[in-house]
Design a protein around this motif. Structure first.
Motif, PDB file in Angstrom:
ATOM      1  N   UNK A 176       0.826  -1.212   0.000  1.00 41.36           N
ATOM      2  CA  UNK A 176       0.000   0.000   0.000  1.00 41.36           C
ATOM      3  C   UNK A 176       0.860   1.262   0.000  1.00 41.36           C
ATOM      4  N   UNK A 177       1.853   1.322   0.897  1.00 36.52           N
ATOM      5  CA  UNK A 177       2.667   2.541   0.975  1.00 36.52           C
ATOM      6  C   UNK A 177       3.588   2.681  -0.234  1.00 36.52           C
ATOM      7  N   UNK A 178       4.031   1.580  -0.797  1.00 39.39           N
ATOM      8  CA  UNK A 178       4.812   1.651  -2.032  1.00 39.39           C
ATOM      9  C   UNK A 178       3.965   2.212  -3.170  1.00 39.39           C
ATOM     10  N   UNK A 179       2.722   1.734  -3.274  1.00 42.77           N
ATOM     11  CA  UNK A 179       1.813   2.217  -4.321  1.00 42.77           C
ATOM     12  C   UNK A 179       1.431   3.668  -4.097  1.00 42.77           C
ATOM     13  N   UNK A 180       1.210   4.045  -2.832  1.00 41.21           N
ATOM     14  CA  UNK A 180       0.858   5.429  -2.531  1.00 41.21           C
ATOM     15  C   UNK A 180       1.964   6.391  -2.952  1.00 41.21           C
ATOM     16  N   UNK A 181       3.202   5.995  -2.726  1.00 42.35           N
ATOM     17  CA  UNK A 181       4.327   6.846  -3.111  1.00 42.35           C
ATOM     18  C   UNK A 181       4.335   7.093  -4.614  1.00 42.35           C
ATOM     19  N   UNK A 182       4.104   6.032  -5.383  1.00 38.21           N
ATOM     20  CA  UNK A 182       4.093   6.167  -6.845  1.00 38.21           C
ATOM     21  C   UNK A 182       2.910   7.025  -7.301  1.00 38.21           C
ATOM     22  N   UNK A 183       1.756   6.825  -6.687  1.00 38.79           N
ATOM     23  CA  UNK A 183       0.567   7.590  -7.076  1.00 38.79           C
ATOM     24  C   UNK A 183       0.725   9.073  -6.751  1.00 38.79           C
ATOM     25  N   UNK A 184       1.277   9.372  -5.583  1.00 46.08           N
ATOM     26  CA  UNK A 184       1.511  10.773  -5.221  1.00 46.08           C
ATOM     27  C   UNK A 184       2.457  11.449  -6.212  1.00 46.08           C
ATOM     28  N   UNK A 185       3.484  10.743  -6.644  1.00 44.24           N
ATOM     29  CA  UNK A 185       4.421  11.302  -7.625  1.00 44.24           C
ATOM     30  C   UNK A 185       3.715  11.593  -8.951  1.00 44.24           C
ATOM     31  N   UNK A 186       2.832  10.684  -9.374  1.00 46.78           N
ATOM     32  CA  UNK A 186       2.101  10.899 -10.628  1.00 46.78           C
ATOM     33  C   UNK A 186       1.187  12.115 -10.525  1.00 46.78           C
ATOM     34  N   UNK A 187       0.455  12.220  -9.411  1.00 45.43           N
ATOM     35  CA  UNK A 187      -0.460  13.339  -9.242  1.00 45.43           C
ATOM     36  C   UNK A 187       0.290  14.667  -9.197  1.00 45.43           C
ATOM     37  N   UNK A 188       1.452  14.656  -8.542  1.00 47.97           N
ATOM     38  CA  UNK A 188       2.245  15.882  -8.478  1.00 47.97           C
ATOM     39  C   UNK A 188       2.786  16.254  -9.848  1.00 47.97           C
ATOM     40  N   UNK A 189       3.240  15.248 -10.616  1.00 48.19           N
ATOM     41  CA  UNK A 189       3.775  15.518 -11.948  1.00 48.19           C
ATOM     42  C   UNK A 189       2.702  16.053 -12.890  1.00 48.19           C
ATOM     43  N   UNK A 190       1.467  15.604 -12.704  1.00 49.86           N
ATOM     44  CA  UNK A 190       0.375  16.031 -13.579  1.00 49.86           C
ATOM     45  C   UNK A 190      -0.353  17.268 -13.050  1.00 49.86           C
ATOM     46  N   UNK A 191       0.117  17.792 -11.907  1.00 50.37           N
ATOM     47  CA  UNK A 191      -0.439  19.001 -11.305  1.00 50.37           C
ATOM     48  C   UNK A 191      -1.938  18.875 -11.023  1.00 50.37           C
ATOM     49  N   UNK A 192      -2.354  17.681 -10.560  1.00 54.16           N
ATOM     50  CA  UNK A 192      -3.750  17.442 -10.160  1.00 54.16           C
ATOM     51  C   UNK A 192      -3.874  17.787  -8.686  1.00 54.16           C
ATOM     52  N   UNK A 193      -4.030  19.045  -8.381  1.00 51.21           N
ATOM     53  CA  UNK A 193      -3.912  19.527  -7.012  1.00 51.21           C
ATOM     54  C   UNK A 193      -5.017  19.027  -6.091  1.00 51.21           C
ATOM     55  N   UNK A 194      -6.253  18.931  -6.601  1.00 57.83           N
ATOM     56  CA  UNK A 194      -7.363  18.468  -5.763  1.00 57.83           C
ATOM     57  C   UNK A 194      -7.145  17.019  -5.347  1.00 57.83           C
ATOM     58  N   UNK A 195      -6.840  16.168  -6.313  1.00 61.00           N
ATOM     59  CA  UNK A 195      -6.604  14.754  -6.014  1.00 61.00           C
ATOM     60  C   UNK A 195      -5.357  14.575  -5.162  1.00 61.00           C
ATOM     61  N   UNK A 196      -4.351  15.377  -5.415  1.00 60.83           N
ATOM     62  CA  UNK A 196      -3.112  15.296  -4.643  1.00 60.83           C
ATOM     63  C   UNK A 196      -3.376  15.617  -3.166  1.00 60.83           C
ATOM     64  N   UNK A 197      -4.211  16.617  -2.906  1.00 63.89           N
ATOM     65  CA  UNK A 197      -4.532  16.982  -1.526  1.00 63.89           C
ATOM     66  C   UNK A 197      -5.281  15.852  -0.817  1.00 63.89           C
ATOM     67  N   UNK A 198      -6.236  15.252  -1.527  1.00 62.75           N
ATOM     68  CA  UNK A 198      -6.983  14.127  -0.948  1.00 62.75           C
ATOM     69  C   UNK A 198      -6.042  12.968  -0.623  1.00 62.75           C
ATOM     70  N   UNK A 199      -5.148  12.650  -1.526  1.00 56.96           N
ATOM     71  CA  UNK A 199      -4.244  11.511  -1.329  1.00 56.96           C
ATOM     72  C   UNK A 199      -3.228  11.784  -0.215  1.00 56.96           C
ATOM     73  N   UNK A 200      -2.818  13.012  -0.059  1.00 55.83           N
ATOM     74  CA  UNK A 200      -1.899  13.325   1.044  1.00 55.83           C
ATOM     75  C   UNK A 200      -2.592  13.125   2.397  1.00 55.83           C
TER      76      UNK A 200
END
Length: 511
Positions: free
Chosen positions: A364-388
């Motif tokens: 789970x934490x390995x996948x979360x790290x990868x997903x957070x990086x993708x959201x940050x790279x794509x500048x999806x700020x709303x989704x990034x805030x939820x995932x953080x």
């Protein structure tokens, strides 16, 4: 001189080796054989925490009612070939765990014995062939020791029905013991009934009935909030929210079934195996589905990827393995269990479940790290805030879990004889509260609303990205002649403004 040690030397062994599958507080004995321990032959008749019959200043939960241990048709049966021999008494020994040092002894500091030996008999402290015991320092009438002998060549001897009234709160143990080698094939049949002031629930389980009642109410309140939002914005629902709905439904069913299981157990003294099995199964399914949903969300399913692709089969396999391991553990621990003790088998069944839990957390934490990086790279700020926020909640839950596991190990290591049975119910209750708290956090983060679809996967947000999510290719090479390059270059930014970047700009506006 007679020397009594501080502990009943075979009690820890018996606590783990002689927990029978029986129904409710009616401990049934269906031909159990006596097993040799030291110079005695024993059968463990039960161990339960019992509250006192009368008002106890240290026990505010006890109310008007009698507590007792009742013997009904307890019969000892010996083989026909052993009926020609005269036999010694078969004794029932009932004692509080605090008085365990009053059972057994040794002469001149020699090997400890449960049965009175010739040397001890010469000292006049006991009768040869009977159980060694001395009165409790707190209550001279305890422990309770009584027995019966075979008459002539009879093959059956039956204890007189009797009730032992419990006037002091404590953990009580019952053992059937004899000291005759000619009775090594002796068996016991019948039953004993153990009752608390409020019903037949064993003392350690009694608080759990009220706990599951409160948990049922908590799930109902959460369900009302979630289902009302779900009904209002059902057109905006995405797959992850459907999964959360399933978990809430399973949780409501599980808590209600556990409450009815304990209520029926408390009322009749017979544990309803059917309800227990359903409660165990719904609980195992809920935990399995919860792990899978958290893992899928961590991978970005429905948010940054439409499917799990090749990982689907691995996730399903891990979930199925966890379900089987957890189901076996819960069935062994709960179905038919009555004594306030943990079975020996549980020590071996906990390990695979713990390993699978750790594997889920790591993935789970390995996948979360990868997903957070993708959201940050794509500048999806709303989704990034939820995932953080989701990541922080999971991290807190894991830290609290590790701390509680350490406390649980400390508790068990320092409670070998189950003397702290009155607070033992808190350990299983904590895990239910923790999982419910995490579910509440998830429900708040992903609650259905008119803007729910902004959390969901969108093809437009991925339009300008390669499928491997590692290389950004906004302008691809083209065989266009150099003279036409200017017009093509002027047209492309307009298209990109309306397409690839549109999703991100819309998200920024909603923040």
């Amino acid at each position: 001189m007679l020397k009594l040690r501080d502990s009943f030397f075979f009690l820890p062994i018996l606590c783990f080796c002689f927990v029978f599958i029986v129904e409710g507080s009616v401990h049934e004995y269906n031909g159990e054989k006596f097993v040799g321990k030291g110079n005695a032959f024993v059968v463990h008749g039960g161990s339960e925490g019992i509250y006192s019959s009368f008002a106890d200043p240290y026990n505010v939960t006890a109310t008007i009612g009698d507590s007792y241990i009742r013997f009904e048709k307890v019969t000892f049966r010996r083989p026909k070939e052993a009926a020609n021999f005269s036999s010694k008494a078969i004794q029932a020994v009932v004692f509080k765990v605090e008085d365990r040092d009053s059972i057994g002894g040794s002469a001149y500091g020699g090997q400890r014995a449960v049965c009175c030996t010739a040397d001890l008999a010469k000292l006049g402290v006991c009768l040869e062939g009977e159980v060694i015991y001395r009165p409790s320092t707190e209550n001279p009438n305890w422990p309770k020791v009584f027995g019966i002998s075979f008459n002539g060549d009879d093959e059956v001897a039956t204890l007189r029905s009797r009730s032992i009234k419990i006037t002091k709160t404590g953990m009580y143990n019952l053992y059937f013991i004899h000291c005759d080698v000619n009775l090594k094939d002796l068996t016991v049949e019948g039953k004993t009934i153990w009752k608390n002031p409020n019903g037949y629930l064993p003392g350690r389980m009694a608080p759990l009935m009220n706990f599951y009642g409160f948990m049922s109410l908590a799930f109902v309140i959460l369900g009302i909030f979630w289902f009302s939002q779900y009904a209002r914005f059902w057109r905006e629902i995405f797959p992850s929210q459907n999964c959360i709905t399933l978990v809430i439904t399973l949780g409501m069913l599980e808590m209600a079934l556990w409450y009815f299981d304990y209520a029926e157990f408390n009322e009749s003294g017979i544990r309803p195996v059917g309800i227990t099995m359903w409660a165990v199964s719904f609980g195992t399914i809920r935990r399995t589905v919860s792990w899978i949903i958290i893992l899928m969300v961590s991978m970005g399913y429905g948010v940054v990827r439409p499917t799990l692709g090749g990982l689907t089969s691995k996730v399903i396999m891990l979930g199925a393995t966890f379900f089987l391991a957890s189901e076996v553990l819960e069935v062994v621990e709960n179905v038919g269990a009555v004594s306030d003790l943990s079975g020996k088998a549980r020590l071996f069944l906990v390990l695979p479940v713990a390993i699978l839990d750790a594997f889920f957390i790591l993935w789970i934490f390995t996948s979360l790290s990868a997903t957070l990086n993708k959201l940050q790279a794509r500048r999806m700020t709303v989704k990034l805030d939820i995932y953080r926020k989701f990541t922080n909640a999971l991290a807190v839950a894991v830290i609290v879990s590790v701390g509680w596991i350490c406390y649980e190990l400390y508790f068990k290591l320092n409670d070998v004889y189950n003397e702290q049975w009155q607070s033992a119910w808190i350990i299983p209750a904590f895990w239910q509260v923790l999982s419910f708290s995490l579910l509440c956090v998830i429900c708040v983060l992903w609650a259905p609303s008119q803007n729910s679809m902004r959390y969901a996967y969108s093809d437009e947000a991925n339009e300008g990205f390669d499928k491997d999510d590692t290389t950004l290719t906004l302008i691809k090479p083209s065989p266009t002649p150099m003279k036409d390059f200017k017009s093509a270059a002027e047209a492309r930014p307009v298209q990109g403004h309306n397409g690839a970047w549109n999703g991100d700009l819309e998200e920024d506006k909603t923040v």
